[in-house]
Design a protein around this motif. Structure first.
Motif, PDB file in Angstrom:
ATOM      1  N   PRO A 195       9.544   8.544  -6.815  1.00 42.10           N
ATOM      2  CA  PRO A 195      10.054  10.172  -5.969  1.00 42.10           C
ATOM      3  C   PRO A 195       9.744   9.816  -4.352  1.00 42.10           C
ATOM      4  N   GLY A 196       8.448   9.935  -3.785  1.00 40.93           N
ATOM      5  CA  GLY A 196       8.034   9.687  -2.601  1.00 40.93           C
ATOM      6  C   GLY A 196       8.498   8.694  -1.983  1.00 40.93           C
ATOM      7  N   ALA A 197       8.721   7.755  -2.046  1.00 41.41           N
ATOM      8  CA  ALA A 197       8.637   6.472  -1.137  1.00 41.41           C
ATOM      9  C   ALA A 197       9.965   6.265  -0.979  1.00 41.41           C
ATOM     10  N   LYS A 198       9.426   5.659   0.382  1.00 41.95           N
ATOM     11  CA  LYS A 198      11.098   5.767   0.797  1.00 41.95           C
ATOM     12  C   LYS A 198      11.809   4.333   0.385  1.00 41.95           C
ATOM     13  N   LEU A 199      13.249   4.232  -0.159  1.00 41.28           N
ATOM     14  CA  LEU A 199      13.389   2.678   0.212  1.00 41.28           C
ATOM     15  C   LEU A 199      14.883   2.553   1.329  1.00 41.28           C
ATOM     16  N   LEU A 264      13.154 -15.290  11.169  1.00 35.05           N
ATOM     17  CA  LEU A 264      13.554 -14.328   9.858  1.00 35.05           C
ATOM     18  C   LEU A 264      13.091 -13.247  10.110  1.00 35.05           C
ATOM     19  N   GLY A 265      11.348 -13.760  10.072  1.00 32.74           N
ATOM     20  CA  GLY A 265      10.105 -12.800   9.569  1.00 32.74           C
ATOM     21  C   GLY A 265      10.730 -11.131  10.612  1.00 32.74           C
ATOM     22  N   GLU A 266      10.226 -12.566  11.929  1.00 31.19           N
ATOM     23  CA  GLU A 266      10.403 -11.228  12.981  1.00 31.19           C
ATOM     24  C   GLU A 266      12.035 -10.258  13.638  1.00 31.19           C
ATOM     25  N   LEU A 267      13.259 -10.986  12.459  1.00 31.29           N
ATOM     26  CA  LEU A 267      14.483 -10.227  13.263  1.00 31.29           C
ATOM     27  C   LEU A 267      14.736  -8.800  12.341  1.00 31.29           C
ATOM     28  N   LEU A 268      13.875  -9.542  11.044  1.00 31.71           N
ATOM     29  CA  LEU A 268      13.899  -8.170   9.884  1.00 31.71           C
ATOM     30  C   LEU A 268      12.843  -7.194   9.549  1.00 31.71           C
ATOM     31  N   GLY A 269      11.988  -7.776  10.909  1.00 28.29           N
ATOM     32  CA  GLY A 269      10.803  -6.603  10.725  1.00 28.29           C
ATOM     33  C   GLY A 269      11.105  -6.077  12.502  1.00 28.29           C
ATOM     34  N   ASP A 270      11.988  -6.220  13.209  1.00 27.36           N
ATOM     35  CA  ASP A 270      12.728  -5.532  14.243  1.00 27.36           C
ATOM     36  C   ASP A 270      13.817  -4.205  13.622  1.00 27.36           C
ATOM     37  N   ARG A 271      14.261  -4.731  12.882  1.00 29.13           N
ATOM     38  CA  ARG A 271      15.552  -3.999  12.700  1.00 29.13           C
ATOM     39  C   ARG A 271      14.364  -2.693  11.354  1.00 29.13           C
ATOM     40  N   LEU A 272      13.606  -3.283  11.420  1.00 27.94           N
ATOM     41  CA  LEU A 272      13.179  -2.154   9.606  1.00 27.94           C
ATOM     42  C   LEU A 272      12.361  -1.206  10.984  1.00 27.94           C
ATOM     43  N   GLY A 276      12.883   2.877  11.276  1.00 30.72           N
ATOM     44  CA  GLY A 276      11.862   4.233  10.810  1.00 30.72           C
ATOM     45  C   GLY A 276      11.043   3.691  10.052  1.00 30.72           C
ATOM     46  N   LEU A 277      11.006   2.306   8.992  1.00 33.53           N
ATOM     47  CA  LEU A 277      10.562   2.443   8.225  1.00 33.53           C
ATOM     48  C   LEU A 277       8.909   1.546   8.172  1.00 33.53           C
ATOM     49  N   ARG A 278       7.962   2.026   9.821  1.00 35.04           N
ATOM     50  CA  ARG A 278       6.843   1.148  10.370  1.00 35.04           C
ATOM     51  C   ARG A 278       5.619   2.264   9.062  1.00 35.04           C
TER      52      ARG A 278
END
Length: 280
Positions: A195-199, A264-272, A276-278
């Motif tokens: 319940p406390g996790a970001k999804l 793709l990892g760089e692209l997805l990391g940038d989107r995440l 605010g998911l860092r």
């Protein structure tokens, strides 16, 4: 269920913790026929709060209960709050749970690279050939695999859960209604357990509707609608292969080579990160 004084089993070989944590332990073995799974020979049942058998076990008299903090990373622990076997993780406060298919399965996959780039260790629950509806013959779809124990979730409360997939649902002909219903079940299950996790969700990697990826693009958009209904962030990747010129970095029709995973990892990391998911 046996009484709490029952002797428990503590696993011998321990899964090493690293930035690519080994992830969910399999509780089922393949049956002789495709499309089904047969349970292993039953191990002695542990009461809630005890260690449980996994792999090659060594008998250990642990008394009435076990402090999960005393167990090594990779050990199975029967969570007294839900009666399910869960995996001990060395640093759950810095761990992202990743649920996915063959796009996420390799240790250097693009979803894992994105998460590690944001500061997380990664605990993977998934399997190639699976999806929200799709199963691979030995492992159920995402929510069924978790609920029946094909995979084990991590014990504790990770700060982030990332769900990726949909390609196998498109390939196996799952309907929009089936995909939406099972995605809804999975998200509801994860919200109840953590319940406390970001999804967050990542859609279905593809070439886009105008470049031969029509159904994958449709499933990608459909998952975006499900995510919006639940109020969770969504990253659409249904046209990324053509949008970012990555078709030359495919090793087959749908999977990336090493350079493709890095891009793709760089692209997805940038989107995440922008969502605010860092890891804070």
């Amino acid at each position: 269920m046996l009484q709490a004084s029952t002797r428990a089993l503590l696993i011998g070989p321990v899964i090493a913790a690293s930035v690519f944590l080994a992830g969910c332990g399999a509780a089922m073995e393949p049956a002789s026929g495709a499309g089904s799974a047969a349970p292993r020979a039953a191990a002695p049942v542990a009461a809630p709060g005890e260690a449980v058998a996994a792999g090659s076990a060594v008998v250990s008299d642990l008394g009435a209960a076990v402090d999960p903090a005393s167990l090594p990373a990779g050990a199975l622990y029967r969570n007294p709050a839900n009666g399910r076997d869960e995996v001990i993780v060395g640093n759950i406060a810095h761990t992202a749970l990743l649920i996915g298919d063959s796009q996420s399965e390799p240790q250097a996959s693009w979803p894992r690279r994105a998460l590690t780039g944001l500061g997380y260790d990664v605990f993977f629950c998934g399997k190639g050939g699976t999806g929200f509806v799709a199963s691979n013959g030995t492992t159920g779809n995402y929510v069924d695999a978790l609920q029946r124990g094909d995979w084990h979730l991590p014990y504790g409360f990770p700060p982030l859960v990332l769900i990726e997939g949909g390609g196998n649902d498109a390939k196996q002909g799952a309907s929009n209604e089936q995909i939406s219903a099972n995605a809804d079940r999975l998200i509801t299950t994860i919200k109840q357990r953590y319940p406390g996790a970001k999804l967050a969700m990542v859609g279905t990697l593809g070439k886009g509707a105008d470049h031969g990826g029509a159904r994958r693009a449709e499933v990608d958009a459909l998952l975006g609608t499900v995510a919006a209904d639940h109020g969770i962030p969504f990253v659409s990747v249904g046209d990324w292969l053509t949008r970012y010129g990555l078709e030359s970095q495919l090793k087959d029709s749908v999977h990336m080579n090493g350079e493709g995973h890095r891009a793709l990892g760089e692209l997805l990391g940038d989107r995440l990160a922008k969502l605010g998911l860092r890891l804070s």
